[in-house]
Design a protein around this motif. Structure first.
Motif, short mmCIF file in Angstrom:
data_model
loop_
_atom_site.label_atom_id
_atom_site.label_comp_id
_atom_site.label_asym_id
_atom_site.label_seq_id
_atom_site.Cartn_x
_atom_site.Cartn_y
_atom_site.Cartn_z
N UNK A 116 -19.77 -11.30 -9.25
CA UNK A 116 -19.32 -11.35 -10.66
C UNK A 116 -19.23 -12.79 -11.15
N UNK A 117 -18.74 -13.66 -10.28
CA UNK A 117 -18.51 -15.04 -10.71
C UNK A 117 -19.69 -15.97 -10.47
N UNK A 118 -20.60 -15.59 -9.56
CA UNK A 118 -21.68 -16.52 -9.21
C UNK A 118 -23.08 -16.10 -9.64
N UNK A 119 -23.32 -14.79 -9.78
CA UNK A 119 -24.67 -14.31 -10.08
C UNK A 119 -24.71 -13.85 -11.53
N UNK A 120 -25.77 -14.20 -12.23
CA UNK A 120 -25.89 -13.83 -13.63
C UNK A 120 -27.25 -13.25 -13.97
N UNK A 125 -32.18 -15.33 -18.53
CA UNK A 125 -33.10 -15.99 -19.46
C UNK A 125 -32.47 -17.20 -20.14
N UNK A 126 -31.20 -17.11 -20.45
CA UNK A 126 -30.51 -18.25 -21.08
C UNK A 126 -30.43 -19.42 -20.10
N UNK A 127 -30.06 -19.13 -18.87
CA UNK A 127 -29.96 -20.18 -17.86
C UNK A 127 -31.34 -20.79 -17.57
N UNK A 128 -32.38 -19.95 -17.56
CA UNK A 128 -33.74 -20.42 -17.28
C UNK A 128 -34.22 -21.42 -18.32
N UNK A 137 -33.79 -18.61 -10.52
CA UNK A 137 -33.99 -17.57 -9.51
C UNK A 137 -33.35 -17.97 -8.19
N UNK A 138 -33.64 -19.19 -7.73
CA UNK A 138 -33.09 -19.65 -6.46
C UNK A 138 -31.57 -19.72 -6.49
#
Length: 161
Positions: A116-120, A125-128, A137-138
């Protein structure tokens, strides 16, 4: 008792701040209140939804799906659900507490909170846009794998995964 001490220290520091600079302290309190107003609807909404889910799902069902006996299946399921769920961090911990009180396993809840706190997945797409698809991805993949390490350590520390 610890909470009482922390509230006491916070109150004393607030009074010292007020004595030192009344204007800045009032401004900080107004900002804190605005922040509280912005966060509270999300918090209450998620707590409301979790409350409804917990009233519909009996503790035995929760225990069967993500309880201690669910083993690696429960850990994987919790990690997947945590990865695709978007929840503010400050809500993840009360949610974990409610799940634990209703029969969820520690390792499974550890994997859930970790993802919940680390994976999005939702925010991929926003982070990319900022760090690139490959880096995003990594980062998400490593965070997802790390959630299993967290689950394992918590499961061993508390006594069972």
């Amino acid at each position: 008792m610890t909470a009482l001490i922390l509230y006491g220290v916070a109150l004393i520091l607030l009074l010292l701040s007020y004595i030192h600079d009344k204007g800045k302290t009032k401004k900080a309190l107004r900002r804190a209140w605005k922040s509280f107003e912005n966060v509270m609807p999300q918090f209450l909404g998620i707590i409301f939804i979790i409350g409804i889910m917990l009233s519909v799902l009996k503790p035995e069902v929760i225990s069967h799906i993500i309880g201690k006996e669910s083993g690696i299946f429960g850990v994987v399921l919790s990690a997947i659900v945590g990865s695709i769920t978007m929840m503010p961090t400050f809500v993840a911990f009360p949610t974990a507490d409610m799940l634990l009180k209703n029969g969820a396993g520690y390792a499974q809840v550890g994997a859930l909170v970790s993802t919940l706190t680390l994976v999005g997945i939702i925010t991929f797409s926003l982070e990319a846009k900022y760090i690139g698809k490959k880096a995003t991805f990594y980062r998400n993949f490593l965070a997802f794998m790390f959630s299993f390490v967290v689950a394992f350590v918590i499961g061993k520390a508390v006594g069972g995964a």
